[in-house]
Write a protein that holds these residues in place. Structure first.
Motif, PDB file in Angstrom:
ATOM      1  N   ASN A  85      48.144  21.978  32.700  1.00 16.58           N
ATOM      2  CA  ASN A  85      46.724  21.847  32.905  1.00 16.58           C
ATOM      3  C   ASN A  85      46.527  21.973  34.602  1.00 16.58           C
ATOM      4  N   MET A  86      47.284  21.209  35.227  1.00 14.70           N
ATOM      5  CA  MET A  86      47.158  20.844  36.662  1.00 14.70           C
ATOM      6  C   MET A  86      47.454  22.311  37.409  1.00 14.70           C
ATOM      7  N   GLU A 126      35.176  10.506  25.170  1.00 14.33           N
ATOM      8  CA  GLU A 126      36.349  10.277  25.903  1.00 14.33           C
ATOM      9  C   GLU A 126      37.454  10.067  24.712  1.00 14.33           C
ATOM     10  N   THR A 127      37.397   9.512  23.618  1.00 14.03           N
ATOM     11  CA  THR A 127      38.425   9.162  22.708  1.00 14.03           C
ATOM     12  C   THR A 127      38.731  10.765  22.080  1.00 14.03           C
ATOM     13  N   ALA A 138      39.187   9.261  32.742  1.00 16.82           N
ATOM     14  CA  ALA A 138      38.872   9.414  34.246  1.00 16.82           C
ATOM     15  C   ALA A 138      38.740  10.776  34.699  1.00 16.82           C
ATOM     16  N   ARG A 139      39.636  11.668  34.000  1.00 15.48           N
ATOM     17  CA  ARG A 139      39.473  13.063  34.226  1.00 15.48           C
ATOM     18  C   ARG A 139      38.640  13.945  33.512  1.00 15.48           C
ATOM     19  N   ASN A 143      37.728  17.890  33.683  1.00 13.17           N
ATOM     20  CA  ASN A 143      37.871  18.986  32.606  1.00 13.17           C
ATOM     21  C   ASN A 143      36.843  19.697  32.206  1.00 13.17           C
ATOM     22  N   LEU A 144      35.468  19.170  32.321  1.00 15.06           N
ATOM     23  CA  LEU A 144      34.306  19.753  31.893  1.00 15.06           C
ATOM     24  C   LEU A 144      34.014  20.709  33.008  1.00 15.06           C
TER      25      LEU A 144
END
Length: 216
Positions: A85-86, A126-127, A138-139, A143-144
């Motif tokens: 991802n990063m 979030e879930t 928090a991320r 991501n959006l």
């Protein structure tokens, strides 16, 4: 599902599909680095911190110890997926920049609002992102932003995120950034803009409940 929402999930699904094994040793050329992208290091400490964020969010969502251990077991590739991802985040951002694409805070808030209504609220969204994609709350906005960059890039190219033209643009960005992964985490396939594993079947990764990766 609305096309924009459906498209928003395509890249995340691709990001989440990382492969299972690790190689045995680190990269001596970049001590302490999990990856180097565009000359900038993603340190092992940064990677472990991201993994810890997810594990803590999972623990908060699943307080029962037995169930939590099941979650840990089912997400044993979390460290590799997170590094994927990063790196891909930076590759996509570069591809978007190459096309003059930018994402505003208002656009992120609008997408989040749409998805929250679909998920039954902020907590539900979030879930869902935590369970499906390993994205800590928090991320979520980060991501959006990634999703919006992907959508805009695909639109600019006259395609969508599942088509070769889109991934060709990411491949070009990968080449420009000269992505270099620590061999412990595999290697980066420039053509696919994806992390791949070396063929070292005797090495496996175990992620502890505390989120720390252990090679064995």
């Amino acid at each position: 599902m609305h096309r924009r929402r459906r498209t928003a999930l395509v890249l995340t699904a691709a990001i989440a599909a990382a492969a299972p094994l690790l190689t045995a040793c680190g990269n001596d050329a970049h001590p302490g680095a999990a990856a180097v992208v565009g000359g900038q290091r993603i340190t092992v400490a940064q990677l472990e911190s991201r993994v810890d964020e997810v594990r803590k969010a999972q623990r908060a969502a699943v307080p029962d110890e037995t169930q939590y251990q099941q979650v840990v077991s089912s997400t044993s590739s979390l460290t590799r997926d997170t590094l994927h991802n990063m790196v891909l985040d930076r590759v996509l951002h570069r591809a978007a920049q190459d096309q003059g694409i930018a994402v505003t805070r208002k656009e992120i808030q609008q997408m989040r609002g749409d998805l929250e209504r679909q998920a039954g609220g902020s907590e539900g969204l979030e879930t869902a992102w935590l369970q499906k994609y390993g994205i800590a709350p928090a991320r979520l906005d980060d991501n959006l932003r990634l999703q919006l960059e992907a959508q805009k890039l695909a639109t600019r190219l006259g395609t969508d995120t599942s088509q070769p033209a889109f991934w060709k643009a990411l491949s070009k960005a990968s080449e420009e950034l000269r992505v270099d992964l620590n061999p412990r985490y595999g290697s980066w396939d420039v053509q696919k803009s994806s992390r791949v594993d070396a063929e070292t079947p005797w090495v496996r990764e175990v992620t502890t409940a505390g989120g720390r990766p252990v090679t064995a």
